[in-house]
Design an enzyme around this catalytic site. Structure first.
Site, short mmCIF file in Angstrom:
data_model
loop_
_atom_site.label_atom_id
_atom_site.label_comp_id
_atom_site.label_asym_id
_atom_site.label_seq_id
_atom_site.Cartn_x
_atom_site.Cartn_y
_atom_site.Cartn_z
N THR A 48 0.87 -1.32 -0.18
CA THR A 48 0.03 -0.03 -0.18
C THR A 48 0.70 1.27 -0.08
O THR A 48 0.34 2.25 -0.52
CB THR A 48 -1.14 -0.10 1.12
N CYS A 49 1.95 1.17 0.67
CA CYS A 49 2.84 2.51 0.54
C CYS A 49 3.26 2.92 -0.67
O CYS A 49 3.52 3.94 -0.89
CB CYS A 49 4.00 2.13 1.46
N PHE A 50 3.25 1.85 -1.87
CA PHE A 50 3.85 2.16 -2.98
C PHE A 50 2.79 2.08 -4.26
O PHE A 50 3.22 2.17 -5.52
CB PHE A 50 5.14 1.34 -3.27
#
Length: 80
Positions: A48-50
């Site tokens: 989710t961060c990327f």
């Protein structure tokens, strides 16, 4: 519409895309092959961060769709 929100939450940890004015390269979703192997019983995974989705190689589009729906409905929050 509900499946789209679930997919965004699964892939990005958010339920909406950014406003056009807030759009950056980081906002572009990327799809990569899964590093957990291939197979019809391996679920997709996300970073989710990327905004990255990792998809196993499935035999059919129907299996991919079914496993993607299973993944997005089972994952109701990030870091679970």
């Amino acid at each position: 519409q509900a499946d789209r929100r679930l997919f965004l939450r699964f892939a990005w940890g958010r339920e909406r895309l950014p406003l056009e004015s807030d759009y950056t390269e980081h906002s572009e979703m990327k799809i990569f092959p899964s590093d957990r192997g291939n197979g019809d019983h391996v679920l997709p995974e996300a970073e989710t961060c990327f905004f990255i989705v990792k998809l196993p190689q499935y035999r059919t589009k129907e299996l991919m769709h079914a496993n993607l729906i299973a993944a997005i409905t089972a994952c109701r929050e990030i870091n679970y």
